[in-house]
Design a protein around this motif. Structure first.
Motif, PDB file in Angstrom:
ATOM      1  N   GLY A   8      29.718 -28.750  23.530  1.00 12.53           N
ATOM      2  CA  GLY A   8      30.732 -27.934  22.963  1.00 12.53           C
ATOM      3  C   GLY A   8      30.525 -26.569  22.562  1.00 12.53           C
TER       4      GLY A   8
ATOM      5  N   TRP B  67      37.567 -24.975  19.250  1.00 11.06           N
ATOM      6  CA  TRP B  67      36.510 -25.658  19.976  1.00 11.06           C
ATOM      7  C   TRP B  67      36.997 -25.611  21.558  1.00 11.06           C
ATOM      8  CZ3 TRP B  67      32.161 -26.825  18.495  1.00 11.06           C
ATOM      9  CH2 TRP B  67      31.790 -27.056  17.252  1.00 11.06           C
TER      10      TRP B  67
ATOM     11  N   VAL C  75      35.035 -27.613  24.994  1.00  4.82           N
ATOM     12  CA  VAL C  75      34.127 -28.702  25.373  1.00  4.82           C
ATOM     13  C   VAL C  75      34.111 -29.095  26.772  1.00  4.82           C
ATOM     14  CG1 VAL C  75      34.364 -29.733  23.056  1.00  4.82           C
ATOM     15  CG2 VAL C  75      35.991 -30.607  25.135  1.00  4.82           C
TER      16      VAL C  75
ATOM     17  N   VAL D  62      39.961 -32.478  23.709  1.00  7.94           N
ATOM     18  CA  VAL D  62      39.777 -32.347  22.303  1.00  7.94           C
ATOM     19  C   VAL D  62      40.911 -31.717  21.934  1.00  7.94           C
ATOM     20  CG1 VAL D  62      39.088 -29.913  22.833  1.00  7.94           C
ATOM     21  CG2 VAL D  62      38.356 -31.096  20.559  1.00  7.94           C
TER      22      VAL D  62
ATOM     23  N   THR E 249      43.866 -38.503  22.769  1.00  9.00           N
ATOM     24  CA  THR E 249      42.726 -37.775  23.193  1.00  9.00           C
ATOM     25  C   THR E 249      42.296 -38.711  24.323  1.00  9.00           C
ATOM     26  OG1 THR E 249      41.487 -38.408  21.518  1.00  9.00           O
ATOM     27  CG2 THR E 249      42.307 -36.109  21.557  1.00  9.00           C
TER      28      THR E 249
ATOM     29  N   SER F 222      41.746 -38.121  28.150  1.00 12.20           N
ATOM     30  CA  SER F 222      40.735 -38.341  28.955  1.00 12.20           C
ATOM     31  C   SER F 222      40.631 -39.189  30.195  1.00 12.20           C
ATOM     32  CB  SER F 222      39.408 -38.658  27.750  1.00 12.20           C
ATOM     33  OG  SER F 222      39.745 -39.908  27.617  1.00 12.20           O
TER      34      SER F 222
ATOM     35  N   GLN G 220      34.108 -41.518  21.831  1.00  8.49           N
ATOM     36  CA  GLN G 220      34.584 -40.596  20.908  1.00  8.49           C
ATOM     37  C   GLN G 220      33.396 -39.829  20.166  1.00  8.49           C
ATOM     38  OE1 GLN G 220      37.915 -43.193  19.028  1.00  8.49           O
ATOM     39  NE2 GLN G 220      38.990 -41.062  19.427  1.00  8.49           N
TER      40      GLN G 220
ATOM     41  N   TYR H  32      39.390 -32.404  14.025  1.00  4.85           N
ATOM     42  CA  TYR H  32      39.399 -32.340  15.497  1.00  4.85           C
ATOM     43  C   TYR H  32      39.226 -33.773  15.763  1.00  4.85           C
ATOM     44  CZ  TYR H  32      39.821 -27.339  15.821  1.00  4.85           C
ATOM     45  OH  TYR H  32      40.185 -25.911  15.638  1.00  4.85           O
TER      46      TYR H  32
ATOM     47  N   LEU I  87      37.794 -35.802  19.506  1.00  6.58           N
ATOM     48  CA  LEU I  87      37.251 -35.688  20.999  1.00  6.58           C
ATOM     49  C   LEU I  87      37.007 -36.770  21.606  1.00  6.58           C
ATOM     50  CD1 LEU I  87      35.718 -33.998  23.018  1.00  6.58           C
ATOM     51  CD2 LEU I  87      33.460 -33.990  21.733  1.00  6.58           C
TER      52      LEU I  87
END
Length: 232
Positions: A6, A95, A97, A109, A149, A153, A194, A201, A203
């Motif tokens: 990141g 951010w 990533v 993210v 997220t 993903s 995660q 945030y 991710l």
């Protein structure tokens, strides 16, 4: 094995030396970055491209100019001659990533912001909506972005974009950290993880390889610039 990094964007973006690295990207990517009206959007896209390219160069021990990218039928970037290597990136707010792995991988993210929960009824499965409605207040908001997220993903790892409806599969995240995928889609055998990346945030990472790192690597903008220069 999976590598995840990141980069936190800085506030003084006008003076960043990383702008000079736009020329290290293919012409079509340069044009896309130059089309942005807001410099914040341009620097996110630039940093995401550079971070993915840095990870590819480091993994394959090649120079940036030797990277050859193509796309699958759904527009997901792939390496032309290294079908055994996969990468993906994402950015939101401050951010950027990127993840790289030996199997299909997706990363997302998102900045946690107040939202209209009716969105869930349009994009989440029935079970996901039920799980979300069991929560209240901040817990509900956080779980919404957990689901968002995680689902992003997954579709990014599958490489089919929004041609795979978000309600065609179900993700359930337990309080113990376990994440369950329920799907009839062909893309299965996935693992999720995660990671904390900063206040406000979420991710999430999805891949068919369960060898996740314990932590993600963090780089400053200057470190991204310095490391990338070694492969120019």
């Amino acid at each position: 094995m999976i590598e995840i990094y990141g980069v936190r964007l800085e506030t003084n973006i006008d003076s960043l030396p990383i702008w000079r690295l736009v020329q290290a990207l293919p012409p079509e990517r340069q044009e896309r970055i130059h089309r942005f009206r807001r410099k914040e959007d341009a620097i996110r896209t630039l940093a995401a491209d550079l971070l993915s390219r840095l990870l590819i160069c480091n993994w394959l021990n090649i120079r940036n100019k030797d990277i050859r990218l193509t796309q699958n039928a759904y527009g997901k970037p792939l390496l032309e001659e290294n079908s055994g290597l996969y990468f993906n990136n994402s950015h939101s707010g401050e951010w950027v990533v990127s993840a790289i792995a030996g199997s299909p991988v997706g990363i997302d993210v998102e900045k946690v912001e107040e939202i209209d929960f009716s969105i869930a009824g349009r994009f989440f499965s029935e079970q996901e909506c039920l799980d979300l409605d069991l929560r209240r207040g901040e817990a509900k908001l956080n779980y919404f972005f957990d689901l968002w997220t995680l689902k992003e993903s997954y579709i990014k790892a599958a490489g089919m974009g929004l041609s795979m409806p978000l309600d065609s599969f179900t993700v359930r995240a337990g309080n113990d950290g376990r994440i369950e995928l329920i799907t009839l889609n062909e893309f299965r055998g996935c693992s999720f993880r995660q990671y904390p990346i900063g206040p406000g945030y979420k991710l999430s990472v999805c891949t068919q390889d369960d060898r996740f790192p314990d932590h993600i690597g963090l780089l400053s903008m200057d470190e991204l610039h310095e490391r990338f220069m070694a492969y120019v």
